[in-house]
Design a protein around this motif. Structure first.
Motif, PDB file in Angstrom:
ATOM      1  N   ILE A  39       0.865  -1.185   0.000  1.00  0.00           N
ATOM      2  CA  ILE A  39       0.000   0.000   0.000  1.00  0.00           C
ATOM      3  C   ILE A  39       0.894   1.225   0.000  1.00  0.00           C
ATOM      4  O   ILE A  39       1.627   1.473   0.961  1.00  0.00           O
ATOM      5  CB  ILE A  39      -0.954  -0.016   1.223  1.00  0.00           C
ATOM      6  N   ALA A  41       2.816   3.850  -3.274  1.00  0.00           N
ATOM      7  CA  ALA A  41       3.802   3.716  -4.357  1.00  0.00           C
ATOM      8  C   ALA A  41       4.795   4.872  -4.341  1.00  0.00           C
ATOM      9  O   ALA A  41       4.980   5.568  -5.330  1.00  0.00           O
ATOM     10  CB  ALA A  41       3.103   3.606  -5.706  1.00  0.00           C
ATOM     11  N   GLY A  45       7.388   1.718  -0.953  1.00  0.00           N
ATOM     12  CA  GLY A  45       6.513   0.696  -1.507  1.00  0.00           C
ATOM     13  C   GLY A  45       7.050   0.123  -2.810  1.00  0.00           C
ATOM     14  O   GLY A  45       7.005  -1.093  -3.041  1.00  0.00           O
ATOM     15  N   LEU A  62      -0.928  -0.766  -4.542  1.00  0.00           N
ATOM     16  CA  LEU A  62      -2.104   0.106  -4.611  1.00  0.00           C
ATOM     17  C   LEU A  62      -1.711   1.507  -4.166  1.00  0.00           C
ATOM     18  O   LEU A  62      -1.100   1.671  -3.111  1.00  0.00           O
ATOM     19  CB  LEU A  62      -3.199  -0.422  -3.669  1.00  0.00           C
ATOM     20  N   PHE A  66      -0.948   8.061  -7.577  1.00  0.00           N
ATOM     21  CA  PHE A  66      -0.125   7.360  -8.567  1.00  0.00           C
ATOM     22  C   PHE A  66       1.312   7.330  -8.049  1.00  0.00           C
ATOM     23  O   PHE A  66       1.657   8.062  -7.100  1.00  0.00           O
ATOM     24  CB  PHE A  66      -0.206   8.055  -9.945  1.00  0.00           C
ATOM     25  N   PHE A  69       3.461  10.382  -6.175  1.00  0.00           N
ATOM     26  CA  PHE A  69       2.626  11.532  -5.808  1.00  0.00           C
ATOM     27  C   PHE A  69       2.963  12.058  -4.403  1.00  0.00           C
ATOM     28  O   PHE A  69       2.794  13.236  -4.120  1.00  0.00           O
ATOM     29  CB  PHE A  69       1.137  11.142  -5.846  1.00  0.00           C
ATOM     30  N   GLY A  70       3.467  11.212  -3.538  1.00  0.00           N
ATOM     31  CA  GLY A  70       3.759  11.608  -2.156  1.00  0.00           C
ATOM     32  C   GLY A  70       5.112  12.301  -2.048  1.00  0.00           C
ATOM     33  O   GLY A  70       5.617  12.903  -3.012  1.00  0.00           O
ATOM     34  N   ALA A  71       5.712  12.194  -0.868  1.00  0.00           N
ATOM     35  CA  ALA A  71       6.998  12.865  -0.616  1.00  0.00           C
ATOM     36  C   ALA A  71       8.064  12.443  -1.627  1.00  0.00           C
ATOM     37  O   ALA A  71       8.945  13.234  -1.977  1.00  0.00           O
ATOM     38  CB  ALA A  71       7.465  12.546   0.804  1.00  0.00           C
ATOM     39  N   ASN A  75      10.469  15.777  -2.985  1.00  0.00           N
ATOM     40  CA  ASN A  75      11.507  16.125  -2.002  1.00  0.00           C
ATOM     41  C   ASN A  75      12.654  16.925  -2.606  1.00  0.00           C
ATOM     42  O   ASN A  75      12.688  17.216  -3.801  1.00  0.00           O
ATOM     43  CB  ASN A  75      12.001  14.862  -1.276  1.00  0.00           C
ATOM     44  N   GLY A  76      13.611  17.267  -1.738  1.00  0.00           N
ATOM     45  CA  GLY A  76      14.729  18.104  -2.161  1.00  0.00           C
ATOM     46  C   GLY A  76      15.752  17.362  -3.005  1.00  0.00           C
ATOM     47  O   GLY A  76      16.688  17.979  -3.519  1.00  0.00           O
ATOM     48  N   ARG A 213      -7.577   3.952  -3.273  1.00  0.00           N
ATOM     49  CA  ARG A 213      -7.275   4.229  -1.862  1.00  0.00           C
ATOM     50  C   ARG A 213      -7.644   3.039  -0.994  1.00  0.00           C
ATOM     51  O   ARG A 213      -8.783   2.572  -1.021  1.00  0.00           O
ATOM     52  CB  ARG A 213      -8.062   5.466  -1.407  1.00  0.00           C
ATOM     53  N   THR A 242       2.858   3.907   3.482  1.00  0.00           N
ATOM     54  CA  THR A 242       1.965   5.059   3.334  1.00  0.00           C
ATOM     55  C   THR A 242       2.495   6.306   4.037  1.00  0.00           C
ATOM     56  O   THR A 242       1.794   7.321   4.105  1.00  0.00           O
ATOM     57  CB  THR A 242       0.580   4.699   3.895  1.00  0.00           C
ATOM     58  N   ARG A 248      -4.288   6.647   8.828  1.00  0.00           N
ATOM     59  CA  ARG A 248      -5.633   6.424   8.279  1.00  0.00           C
ATOM     60  C   ARG A 248      -5.908   4.941   8.058  1.00  0.00           C
ATOM     61  O   ARG A 248      -7.051   4.519   7.999  1.00  0.00           O
ATOM     62  CB  ARG A 248      -5.791   7.152   6.932  1.00  0.00           C
ATOM     63  N   VAL A 347       6.724  15.928   5.373  1.00  0.00           N
ATOM     64  CA  VAL A 347       7.843  15.078   5.783  1.00  0.00           C
ATOM     65  C   VAL A 347       7.339  14.245   6.964  1.00  0.00           C
ATOM     66  O   VAL A 347       6.832  14.803   7.942  1.00  0.00           O
ATOM     67  CB  VAL A 347       9.049  15.933   6.236  1.00  0.00           C
TER      68      VAL A 347
HETATM   69  C1  LIG Z   1       9.344  18.760   0.745  1.00  0.00           C
HETATM   70  C2  LIG Z   1      10.141  17.546   1.142  1.00  0.00           C
HETATM   71  C3  LIG Z   1      11.524  17.581   1.021  1.00  0.00           C
HETATM   72  C4  LIG Z   1      12.294  16.455   1.359  1.00  0.00           C
HETATM   73  N1  LIG Z   1      13.614  16.474   1.096  1.00  0.00           N
HETATM   74  C5  LIG Z   1      14.355  15.344   1.304  1.00  0.00           C
HETATM   75  C6  LIG Z   1      15.707  15.297   0.894  1.00  0.00           C
HETATM   76  O1  LIG Z   1      16.214  16.236   0.269  1.00  0.00           O
HETATM   77  N2  LIG Z   1      16.427  14.178   1.189  1.00  0.00           N
HETATM   78  C7  LIG Z   1      15.882  13.111   1.845  1.00  0.00           C
HETATM   79  O2  LIG Z   1      16.596  12.142   2.123  1.00  0.00           O
HETATM   80  N3  LIG Z   1      14.563  13.105   2.182  1.00  0.00           N
HETATM   81  C8  LIG Z   1      13.771  14.181   1.914  1.00  0.00           C
HETATM   82  N4  LIG Z   1      12.446  14.178   2.204  1.00  0.00           N
HETATM   83  C9  LIG Z   1      11.860  12.935   2.772  1.00  0.00           C
HETATM   84  C10 LIG Z   1      11.595  11.868   1.705  1.00  0.00           C
HETATM   85  O3  LIG Z   1      11.032  12.453   0.564  1.00  0.00           O
HETATM   86  C11 LIG Z   1      10.654  10.803   2.286  1.00  0.00           C
HETATM   87  O4  LIG Z   1      11.225  10.260   3.452  1.00  0.00           O
HETATM   88  C12 LIG Z   1      10.375   9.662   1.324  1.00  0.00           C
HETATM   89  O5  LIG Z   1      10.049  10.117   0.027  1.00  0.00           O
HETATM   90  C13 LIG Z   1       9.238   8.795   1.860  1.00  0.00           C
HETATM   91  O6  LIG Z   1       8.928   7.823   0.879  1.00  0.00           O
HETATM   92  P1  LIG Z   1       7.717   6.834   1.121  1.00  0.00           P
HETATM   93  O7  LIG Z   1       7.669   5.940  -0.042  1.00  0.00           O
HETATM   94  O8  LIG Z   1       7.849   6.215   2.461  1.00  0.00           O
HETATM   95  O9  LIG Z   1       6.425   7.780   1.185  1.00  0.00           O
HETATM   96  P2  LIG Z   1       5.708   8.606   0.031  1.00  0.00           P
HETATM   97  O10 LIG Z   1       6.611   8.959  -1.063  1.00  0.00           O
HETATM   98  O11 LIG Z   1       4.982   9.714   0.708  1.00  0.00           O
HETATM   99  O12 LIG Z   1       4.659   7.578  -0.557  1.00  0.00           O
HETATM  100  C14 LIG Z   1       3.519   7.178   0.145  1.00  0.00           C
HETATM  101  C15 LIG Z   1       2.453   6.810  -0.868  1.00  0.00           C
HETATM  102  O13 LIG Z   1       1.368   6.192  -0.194  1.00  0.00           O
HETATM  103  C16 LIG Z   1       0.178   6.555  -0.833  1.00  0.00           C
HETATM  104  N5  LIG Z   1      -0.911   6.327   0.114  1.00  0.00           N
HETATM  105  C17 LIG Z   1      -1.077   6.887   1.345  1.00  0.00           C
HETATM  106  N6  LIG Z   1      -2.183   6.396   1.929  1.00  0.00           N
HETATM  107  C18 LIG Z   1      -2.719   5.504   1.071  1.00  0.00           C
HETATM  108  C19 LIG Z   1      -3.864   4.661   1.124  1.00  0.00           C
HETATM  109  N7  LIG Z   1      -4.680   4.649   2.173  1.00  0.00           N
HETATM  110  N8  LIG Z   1      -4.133   3.866   0.061  1.00  0.00           N
HETATM  111  C20 LIG Z   1      -3.303   3.858  -1.025  1.00  0.00           C
HETATM  112  N9  LIG Z   1      -2.213   4.637  -1.109  1.00  0.00           N
HETATM  113  C21 LIG Z   1      -1.915   5.443  -0.074  1.00  0.00           C
HETATM  114  C22 LIG Z   1       0.397   8.007  -1.207  1.00  0.00           C
HETATM  115  O14 LIG Z   1      -0.468   8.423  -2.256  1.00  0.00           O
HETATM  116  C23 LIG Z   1       1.867   8.013  -1.607  1.00  0.00           C
HETATM  117  O15 LIG Z   1       2.044   7.857  -3.005  1.00  0.00           O
HETATM  118  C24 LIG Z   1      11.653  15.282   1.899  1.00  0.00           C
HETATM  119  C25 LIG Z   1      10.266  15.267   2.030  1.00  0.00           C
HETATM  120  C26 LIG Z   1       9.516  16.370   1.639  1.00  0.00           C
HETATM  121  C27 LIG Z   1       8.017  16.309   1.760  1.00  0.00           C
END
Ligand SMILES: Cc1cc2nc3c(=O)[nH]c(=O)nc-3n(C[C@H](O)[C@H](O)[C@H](O)COP(=O)(O)OP(=O)(O)OC[C@H]3O[C@@H](n4cnc5c(N)ncnc54)[C@H](O)[C@@H]3O)c2cc1C
Length: 432
Positions: A39, A41, A45, A62, A66, A69-71, A75-76, A213, A242, A248, A347
């Motif tokens: 859950i 992408a 994930g 899932l 898409f 779309f998340g962090a 990110n930077g 979702r 997620t 949630r 973040v």
């Molecule tokens: C502005 C910003 C700057 C940053 N800069 C840096 C940096 O320079 N260097 C660094 O190391 N880190 C940085 N980070 C942190 C880093 O981007 C994150 O730690 C990392 O991208 C997290 O990845 P993730 O796959 O865990 O989460 P995400 O990329 O957030 O992915 C989570 C996904 O889950 C999906 N989702 C959530 N809930 C549901 C649900 N119920 N059902 C289905 N899908 C769901 C979302 O749509 C999303 O696509 C930054 C973050 C931000 C926001």
């Protein structure tokens, strides 16, 4: 350019404007079966899914929107070896031997990202070098102590300390008092890394569904069910990737991390000479402030700058104004420069700033979140080692999931005001 999403903090981003072509993923309906349902992408994930598929599992991913779309797509793009804890804190907390093993895990994360980019030919503008710049002379002494500890206790000699004068060759700003370069660091186009991972996962046989979702994930006797509107995925195991939205789907786990909003801007193209005059090293730069400035040059010579944090969920009235003042403090000569793009995201921050990685008591739901601004490298590690642990190789997972973690006090309702009070205190200390 990816299609608009209606979220201004994604739609006006430089990364969306320069994203590689991405397929339209289907929305899930009806019942599906897999070995693993992932859950989310983002990097976590997608790398869990990709590694699991490489290890022979049938995987379904899932995402509410898409891939990227998340962090992971906002990110930077700063690739920073190590953890949010500096090496001295790690040694103090875990001792030399375990501390070094934990530090080495972060180098393993870096190697895995480099290997993914190279192996899948991901066009993500990867460049070498990360520098941390001292905000004041005492922070510079702190960097010197850190470099010493890295060499002595971590056997890590890929860092160089640069005096205040020499520091101008890293960043041409009068604001800083020297800095520390990590040669194994770097920077990349974060969204294109995520989209490249999604393509690699698809090529490896992973089925990705978008606009899907997940409403709930429940452990049953011999399987786990991820329920969406109009469908389900039944699998042997589930991976919650997620990040800031974990609460949630699983309220208890959600209490271990909270979202802090952070914003970026990208200037107009500056031309190669003017860009190089700002950051002669072309490295990713971050400074030592508690609410840090971080910046780098894009492939087309824009300055991408992140600065300022917001602890309340409302957006600033103008992201440009909110971030630009920090940029002008570092580079006053950019007064005449236009801001072409602005974006932001949440973040996921854990209470002690170490990621929270593990599996539930029932054993079928795995999770990784709370990377605390250090997720660009560590998420690929977390995703891959969860998949490896599912396949029976639990070594790295055992170490990463043994890192200490605690939920925020006050539960999901009160954690916000309590934490905000703490963050504002530290942010204020920077200004004194
Ligand atoms: C502005 C910003 C700057 C940053 N800069 C840096 C940096 O320079 N260097 C660094 O190391 N880190 C940085 N980070 C942190 C880093 O981007 C994150 O730690 C990392 O991208 C997290 O990845 P993730 O796959 O865990 O989460 P995400 O990329 O957030 O992915 C989570 C996904 O889950 C999906 N989702 C959530 N809930 C549901 C649900 N119920 N059902 C289905 N899908 C769901 C979302 O749509 C999303 O696509 C930054 C973050 C931000 C926001």
């Amino acid at each position: 350019m990816l299609p608009a999403t209606g979220d201004p903090l994604f739609d006006q981003s430089y990364y969306r404007a320069t994203a590689m072509a991405a397929p339209q993923y289907e929305t899930l309906s009806g019942d599906h079966h897999a070995d693993l349902v992932v859950i989310g992408a983002g990097y976590t994930g997608l790398t869990a899914a990709l590694r699991a598929a490489e290890l022979g599992m049938k995987v379904i991913v899932l995402d509410e929107y898409f891939p990227g779309f998340g962090a992971s797509g906002r990110n930077g793009g700063q690739l920073i070896p190590g953890w949010r804890w500096d090496a001295r804190t790690i040694v103090k907390a875990f001792g030399k031997e375990r501390g070094k093993a934990i530090f080495d895990l972060s180098l393993n994360a870096r190697d895995r990202v480099m290997a993914r980019v190279a192996h899948h030919h991901i066009a993500c503008d990867l460049k070498p070098g990360h520098a941390t710049m001292a905000w004041n002379p005492s922070h510079y002494r702190d960097l010197a102590d850190e470099a010493e500890c890295l060499a002595r206790d971590m056997d890590y000699s890929d860092v160089d300390l640069l005096s205040p004068d020499a520091g101008r060759s890293l960043v041409n700003s009068a604001l800083y008092h020297g800095g520390m370069v990590d040669k194994r660091g770097g920077h990349f186009h974060p969204l294109n890394y995520a989209l490249g991972l999604a393509q690699a996962a698809t090529d490896a046989g992973v089925k990705i569904f978008a606009n899907t979702r997940v409403i709930g994930v429940t452990e049953q006797k011999d399987k786990v069910r991820a329920g969406v509107e109009g469908g389900n995925v039944f699998a042997q195991q589930a991976m919650l990737a997620t990040d800031t939205k974990t609460g949630r789907v699983n309220q208890r786990l959600g209490g271990f991390a909270m979202p802090i909003l952070n914003y970026n801007i990208a200037t107009q193209p500056l031309g190669a000479d003017r860009a190089k005059a700002l950051i002669p090293s072309d490295m990713a730069i971050a400074d030592t402030r508690f609410v840090l400035n971080y910046f780098r040059l894009s492939a087309d010579n824009r300055l991408i700058f992140g600065g300022g944090e917001k602890y309340l969920p409302s957006m600033p009235a103008s992201v440009d104004a909110f971030v630009r003042k920090h940029m002008l403090q570092v580079f006053p000569d950019l007064e005449d420069v236009k801001i072409d793009y602005r974006w932001g995201g949440a973040v996921g921050v854990s209470r002690n700033r170490l990621p929270h990685v593990g599996r539930t008591d029932g054993g079928k739901i795995w999770f990784a979140h709370g990377f605390s601004g250090h997720g660009a490298l560590l998420t690929t590690l977390a995703g891959e080692i969860v998949a490896e642990a599912m396949a029976g190789d639990a070594g790295a997972f055992a170490l990463m999931s043994s890192l200490p973690s605690k939920p925020f006090p006050g539960g999901t309702l009160l954690r916000w005001p309590l934490h905000v009070a703490g963050m504002l205190y530290y942010a204020m200390r920077d200004r004194l």
